[in-house]
Every structure is written in C-alpha cells, then in structure tokens.
Design an enzyme around this catalytic site. Structure first.
Site, PDB file in Angstrom:
ATOM      1  N   GLY A  46      62.499  14.156 -11.703  1.00  0.00           N
ATOM      2  CA  GLY A  46      61.923  14.280 -10.368  1.00  0.00           C
ATOM      3  C   GLY A  46      62.834  13.597  -9.364  1.00  0.00           C
ATOM      4  N   GLN A  51      65.260   9.312  -1.761  1.00  0.00           N
ATOM      5  CA  GLN A  51      66.240   8.809  -2.735  1.00  0.00           C
ATOM      6  C   GLN A  51      67.653   9.319  -2.436  1.00  0.00           C
ATOM      7  OE1 GLN A  51      63.578   9.897  -6.241  1.00  0.00           O
ATOM      8  NE2 GLN A  51      64.556   8.034  -6.970  1.00  0.00           N
ATOM      9  N   CYS A  99      63.159   5.097 -12.932  1.00  0.00           N
ATOM     10  CA  CYS A  99      63.414   5.607 -11.588  1.00  0.00           C
ATOM     11  C   CYS A  99      64.915   5.627 -11.349  1.00  0.00           C
ATOM     12  CB  CYS A  99      62.737   4.715 -10.544  1.00  0.00           C
ATOM     13  SG  CYS A  99      62.964   5.296  -8.855  1.00  0.00           S
ATOM     14  N   LEU A 100      65.404   6.724 -10.803  1.00  0.00           N
ATOM     15  CA  LEU A 100      66.840   6.841 -10.541  1.00  0.00           C
ATOM     16  C   LEU A 100      67.310   5.803  -9.522  1.00  0.00           C
ATOM     17  CD1 LEU A 100      67.068  10.738 -10.486  1.00  0.00           C
ATOM     18  CD2 LEU A 100      67.922   9.205 -12.288  1.00  0.00           C
ATOM     19  N   HIS A 141      54.446   9.450  -9.046  1.00  0.00           N
ATOM     20  CA  HIS A 141      55.635   8.605  -8.858  1.00  0.00           C
ATOM     21  C   HIS A 141      56.433   9.083  -7.632  1.00  0.00           C
ATOM     22  CE1 HIS A 141      59.402   6.561 -10.627  1.00  0.00           C
ATOM     23  NE2 HIS A 141      59.906   7.363  -9.704  1.00  0.00           N
ATOM     24  N   GLU A 142      56.603  10.404  -7.506  1.00  0.00           N
ATOM     25  CA  GLU A 142      57.367  10.951  -6.366  1.00  0.00           C
ATOM     26  C   GLU A 142      56.596  10.795  -5.055  1.00  0.00           C
ATOM     27  OE1 GLU A 142      60.237  11.319  -7.180  1.00  0.00           O
ATOM     28  OE2 GLU A 142      60.036  11.755  -9.302  1.00  0.00           O
ATOM     29  N   HIS A 145      57.157   7.477  -3.613  1.00  0.00           N
ATOM     30  CA  HIS A 145      58.438   7.361  -2.881  1.00  0.00           C
ATOM     31  C   HIS A 145      58.274   7.793  -1.422  1.00  0.00           C
ATOM     32  CE1 HIS A 145      61.504   6.208  -5.788  1.00  0.00           C
ATOM     33  NE2 HIS A 145      61.133   7.148  -6.645  1.00  0.00           N
TER      34      HIS A 145
END
Ligand code: GNR
Ligand code: NI
Length: 175
Positions: A46, A51, A99-100, A141-142, A145
């Site tokens: 995702g 990000q 998480c990236l 999660h997204e 963000h």
C-alpha cells in the site's frame, strides 16, 4: 513510469492532514500511476500520497497475494480517492504492521477486523464496499497516513520509542 522518493520518519510532512482531491483529472490519474510504480518498486502492499510528499487524499493498495504459474505475483491494483471509513466491525484483529516510511520495523497493531469504505474511483465515480482481513488492515493503515498518523502512533510510548531506536540503530549501521 516514475518511481518517486518515499519520505521517512522523522520527516514532519508525515504528520500533515492531507487535503481532498477536487476533481479526478489526468493529474490525479498520473499521481496514482506513479504511486503504483513506487509501491511495486519498494516493494509494498500500500502507499499513501503523503509518503511521496503529495498531501492529497489518495491511496493505492495491491496485496499481491496471488501468483501465476511461474510464481510471479498477480497484480490486483486498487486506487482510492478521497476515501472515508463509514463503518467498522466491533471485532478487532492484531497484525504485524510495517511501513515504507519506517523501513524494516514491525510491530503488532490492533484495529477493527472489517471496515466499510466510501471513495471515488479513477473515473471520479463514487464507490462503497466492505473490506476484511489484510485489505481492511492495509486500508486503515493508509487512511491513517491521510490523517498524519503512523502505525507507531497506535503503540505505547515505550514500544514506539523501541521501534524508533531500532530504526536509528539500523540507519547508523547502514551509514
Ligand atoms: O508494505 C506495507 N506492508 C504493510 C504490512 C502490514 C500492514 C500495513 C502495511 S502497509 C505497508 C506499506 C506502507 O507503508 N503503506 O503506507
Ligand atoms: Ni505506511
């Protein structure tokens, strides 16, 4: 094809509350295409626009759970514009999240097991559906963000500091 740089903690932009997209136009569709390129390259399941330093309410997900005959992941891309979570289940589930923007760090996060979302697709058409399992976890999660929230914000202060300390250590070792 454009792979964009992914911003990482402690970049203050990760705390921004992203702004709704006004019109689903070619600029938004280009952003989504670049986000998919960036997510597949990372690789991740995702990615939220913030990000890649774009504070718009846009996110992409591809769990890539299926494989073809050669064992290559089958692409199953989902794009969500201006998503909202309109209902969640009482049941919760725990999942080891990563998480990236917090590279190579993982921790158990508890969230609703299922969620119902409303969003615009790439044609600007409203959509609504229930999600469960990893899709529900990833979508929440997204969504976080887009509101400037990271998975570590769901942990106790002690656990959050442990994750950040491990990240600092890993970065130092890599430097
Ligand atoms: O690639 C990712 N994996 C992941 C694993 C468990 C829960 C959430 C995620 S999302 C993450 C990519 C990312 O940082 N998206 O914001
Ligand atoms: Ni993330």
């Amino acid at each position: 094809m454009a792979i964009l740089p992914i911003i990482e903690v402690p970049d203050p932009r990760l705390k921004i509350v992203s702004t709704p997209v006004e019109a689903v136009d070619d600029e938004v569709r280009q952003l989504v295409a670049d986000m998919f390129d960036t997510m597949y390259d990372a690789p991740g399941i995702g990615l939220a626009a913030i990000q890649v330093a774009v504070p718009k309410r846009v996110l992409v997900i591809d769990l890539q759970e299926e494989e073809d005959a050669e064992g290559k992941p089958v692409r199953n891309p989902h794009a969500f514009i201006n998503p909202e979570i309109v209902e969640v289940s009482d049941e919760r589930r725990c999942y080891q999240e990563g998480c990236l923007s917090i590279p190579d760090q993982f921790a158990e996060v508890e969230r609703p097991d299922r969620c119902r979302a409303r969003w615009l697709d790439l044609d600007g058409k409203p959509q609504e559906a229930w999600f469960d399992g990893l899709m529900a976890t990833c979508l929440q999660h997204e969504m976080d963000h887009l509101n400037g929230v990271l998975f570590i914000d769901h942990l106790s202060r002690l656990k959050r500091e442990m994750v950040l300390k491990k990240l600092a250590k890993a970065r130092k070792a890599a430097a």
